[in-house]
Design a protein around this motif. Structure first.
Motif, mmCIF file in Angstrom:
data_model
loop_
_atom_site.group_PDB
_atom_site.id
_atom_site.type_symbol
_atom_site.label_atom_id
_atom_site.label_comp_id
_atom_site.label_asym_id
_atom_site.label_seq_id
_atom_site.Cartn_x
_atom_site.Cartn_y
_atom_site.Cartn_z
ATOM 1 N N MET A 8 -44.322 59.103 103.076
ATOM 2 C CA MET A 8 -45.430 58.427 102.402
ATOM 3 C C MET A 8 -44.952 57.235 101.572
ATOM 4 S SD MET A 8 -48.238 59.913 103.274
ATOM 5 C CE MET A 8 -49.328 59.226 102.037
ATOM 6 N N SER A 9 -43.670 57.177 101.304
ATOM 7 C CA SER A 9 -43.115 56.104 100.477
ATOM 8 C C SER A 9 -42.757 54.858 101.271
ATOM 9 C CB SER A 9 -41.873 56.610 99.736
ATOM 10 O OG SER A 9 -42.237 57.661 98.870
ATOM 11 N N VAL A 10 -42.711 54.975 102.591
ATOM 12 C CA VAL A 10 -42.435 53.788 103.417
ATOM 13 C C VAL A 10 -43.758 53.121 103.765
ATOM 14 C CG1 VAL A 10 -40.296 54.745 104.363
ATOM 15 C CG2 VAL A 10 -42.442 55.063 105.613
ATOM 16 N N ASP A 11 -43.679 51.908 104.257
ATOM 17 C CA ASP A 11 -44.879 51.189 104.678
ATOM 18 C C ASP A 11 -45.295 51.728 106.043
ATOM 19 O OD1 ASP A 11 -46.922 49.459 105.273
ATOM 20 O OD2 ASP A 11 -45.744 47.639 104.984
ATOM 21 N N ILE A 12 -46.299 52.577 106.071
ATOM 22 C CA ILE A 12 -46.741 53.238 107.296
ATOM 23 C C ILE A 12 -47.207 52.217 108.325
ATOM 24 C CG2 ILE A 12 -48.405 54.898 108.255
ATOM 25 C CD1 ILE A 12 -46.167 56.114 106.521
ATOM 26 N N ARG A 13 -47.672 51.066 107.871
ATOM 27 C CA ARG A 13 -48.134 50.036 108.815
ATOM 28 C C ARG A 13 -47.018 49.559 109.725
ATOM 29 N NH1 ARG A 13 -50.403 46.109 104.434
ATOM 30 N NH2 ARG A 13 -48.429 46.836 103.612
ATOM 31 N N THR A 14 -45.767 49.708 109.294
ATOM 32 C CA THR A 14 -44.645 49.258 110.132
ATOM 33 C C THR A 14 -44.072 50.386 110.987
ATOM 34 O OG1 THR A 14 -42.960 49.704 108.451
ATOM 35 C CG2 THR A 14 -44.010 47.518 108.414
ATOM 36 N N LEU A 15 -44.550 51.605 110.801
ATOM 37 C CA LEU A 15 -43.994 52.750 111.515
ATOM 38 C C LEU A 15 -44.324 52.728 113.007
ATOM 39 C CD1 LEU A 15 -42.529 55.496 111.531
ATOM 40 C CD2 LEU A 15 -44.720 56.549 110.898
ATOM 41 N N TYR A 16 -45.557 52.411 113.336
ATOM 42 C CA TYR A 16 -46.016 52.487 114.719
ATOM 43 C C TYR A 16 -45.878 51.136 115.408
ATOM 44 C CZ TYR A 16 -48.047 56.821 113.015
ATOM 45 O OH TYR A 16 -48.229 58.053 112.455
ATOM 46 N N LEU A 17 -45.171 51.126 116.538
ATOM 47 C CA LEU A 17 -44.989 49.898 117.313
ATOM 48 C C LEU A 17 -46.046 49.832 118.416
ATOM 49 C CD1 LEU A 17 -41.102 49.990 117.739
ATOM 50 C CD2 LEU A 17 -42.443 48.793 115.987
ATOM 51 N N ASN A 18 -46.604 48.655 118.616
ATOM 52 C CA ASN A 18 -47.595 48.420 119.665
ATOM 53 C C ASN A 18 -47.208 47.168 120.449
ATOM 54 O OD1 ASN A 18 -49.643 50.503 119.320
ATOM 55 N ND2 ASN A 18 -49.951 49.571 117.304
ATOM 56 N N PRO A 19 -46.196 47.284 121.319
ATOM 57 C CA PRO A 19 -45.765 46.110 122.084
ATOM 58 C C PRO A 19 -46.893 45.570 122.967
ATOM 59 C CG PRO A 19 -44.260 47.955 122.410
ATOM 60 C CD PRO A 19 -45.446 48.470 121.666
ATOM 61 N N LEU A 20 -46.979 44.266 123.042
ATOM 62 C CA LEU A 20 -48.001 43.609 123.847
ATOM 63 C C LEU A 20 -47.921 44.083 125.293
ATOM 64 C CD1 LEU A 20 -50.241 41.532 123.548
ATOM 65 C CD2 LEU A 20 -48.599 39.764 124.185
ATOM 66 N N GLY A 21 -49.039 44.525 125.817
ATOM 67 C CA GLY A 21 -49.107 45.011 127.187
ATOM 68 C C GLY A 21 -48.762 46.483 127.344
ATOM 69 N N LYS A 22 -48.291 47.133 126.261
ATOM 70 C CA LYS A 22 -47.931 48.552 126.314
ATOM 71 C C LYS A 22 -48.687 49.365 125.264
ATOM 72 C CE LYS A 22 -43.268 48.095 128.155
ATOM 73 N NZ LYS A 22 -41.881 48.565 128.023
ATOM 74 N N GLU A 23 -49.819 48.840 124.815
ATOM 75 C CA GLU A 23 -50.577 49.499 123.756
ATOM 76 C C GLU A 23 -51.021 50.905 124.155
ATOM 77 O OE1 GLU A 23 -51.254 46.446 124.967
ATOM 78 O OE2 GLU A 23 -51.347 45.033 123.308
ATOM 79 N N ASP A 24 -51.518 51.051 125.387
ATOM 80 C CA ASP A 24 -51.970 52.371 125.844
ATOM 81 C C ASP A 24 -50.820 53.356 125.966
ATOM 82 O OD1 ASP A 24 -54.594 51.531 125.910
ATOM 83 O OD2 ASP A 24 -54.541 51.008 128.048
ATOM 84 N N GLU A 25 -49.689 52.884 126.490
ATOM 85 C CA GLU A 25 -48.506 53.743 126.620
ATOM 86 C C GLU A 25 -48.007 54.183 125.243
ATOM 87 O OE1 GLU A 25 -43.952 53.594 128.405
ATOM 88 O OE2 GLU A 25 -45.292 51.906 128.760
ATOM 89 N N ALA A 26 -48.010 53.251 124.291
ATOM 90 C CA ALA A 26 -47.565 53.567 122.930
ATOM 91 C C ALA A 26 -48.478 54.612 122.297
ATOM 92 C CB ALA A 26 -47.537 52.297 122.080
ATOM 93 N N LYS A 27 -49.771 54.420 122.461
ATOM 94 C CA LYS A 27 -50.732 55.372 121.891
ATOM 95 C C LYS A 27 -50.545 56.762 122.501
ATOM 96 C CE LYS A 27 -55.636 56.041 121.087
ATOM 97 N NZ LYS A 27 -56.982 55.503 121.278
ATOM 98 N N GLN A 28 -50.335 56.813 123.801
ATOM 99 C CA GLN A 28 -50.144 58.097 124.488
ATOM 100 C C GLN A 28 -48.859 58.791 124.031
ATOM 101 O OE1 GLN A 28 -50.015 57.770 128.746
ATOM 102 N NE2 GLN A 28 -50.218 59.963 129.059
ATOM 103 N N GLU A 29 -47.775 58.042 123.875
ATOM 104 C CA GLU A 29 -46.505 58.631 123.403
ATOM 105 C C GLU A 29 -46.650 59.209 122.002
ATOM 106 O OE1 GLU A 29 -43.273 59.288 124.504
ATOM 107 O OE2 GLU A 29 -44.244 58.973 126.431
ATOM 108 N N ARG A 30 -47.355 58.499 121.132
ATOM 109 C CA ARG A 30 -47.505 58.948 119.743
ATOM 110 C C ARG A 30 -48.425 60.153 119.606
ATOM 111 N NH1 ARG A 30 -47.681 53.295 118.703
ATOM 112 N NH2 ARG A 30 -49.930 53.465 118.473
ATOM 113 N N GLN A 31 -49.291 60.384 120.580
ATOM 114 C CA GLN A 31 -50.211 61.522 120.520
ATOM 115 C C GLN A 31 -49.474 62.851 120.391
ATOM 116 O OE1 GLN A 31 -53.540 61.703 120.251
ATOM 117 N NE2 GLN A 31 -53.617 59.473 120.123
#
Length: 144
Positions: A8-31
């Motif tokens: 909670m002490s880190v900037d959570i906005r920087t935790l999740y990567l969403n590379p251009l063109g791989k947004e769906d794959e990234a979302k699925q991996e994080r699920q």
């Protein structure tokens, strides 16, 4: 709780990567990290799996998570644990193998709040692991 506080002490906005063109794959991996009942337990799950993976850069990239942010959480956790030792606060590990399993079995974590000695001395704010909480100033009564 210490690991959750570190995440909670880190900037959570920087935790999740969403590379251009791989947004769906990234979302699925994080699920696979999601604990639907609690965002805090989701963060704990991410942290624990990162540690189990040996703090691997390739693991974080494969899971579309920012390596530097996760390493910052590791560093903050080390600082929290050291402060707890200095303050002689008990440090207990969860008996579960994962946050999700522990939560679903009805387990709960004891909460703790860490104050540094310098934060306790400040009158206008408290620093909790990188997040500064500004104290409300008390109004002085008018004696007219």
């Amino acid at each position: 709780m210490v690991s959750i506080a570190a995440m909670m002490s880190v900037d959570i906005r920087t935790l999740y990567l969403n590379p251009l063109g791989k947004e769906d794959e990234a979302k699925q991996e994080r699920q696979k990290f999601n604990v639907h009942e609690s965002d805090h337990l989701t963060l704990l799950n991410i942290y624990m799996q990162f540690i189990r993976a040996g703090k691997s850069r390739s693991w974080s990239e494969d899971n579309f998570l920012d390596f530097k942010t996760l390493m910052r959480a590791v560093d903050i956790r080390v600082q929290f644990v050291e402060r707890m030792r200095v303050a002689k606060l008990p440090l207990r590990s969860s008996p579960s193998s994962s946050a999700n399993n522990h939560y679903r079995r009805g387990g709960r974590h004891d909460a703790c709040l860490l104050y540094t000695s310098d934060a306790a001395d400040e009158e206008d704010s408290v620093d909790l692991g990188g997040r500064r909480i500004i104290k409300k100033k008390k109004k002085k009564p008018n004696n007219e």
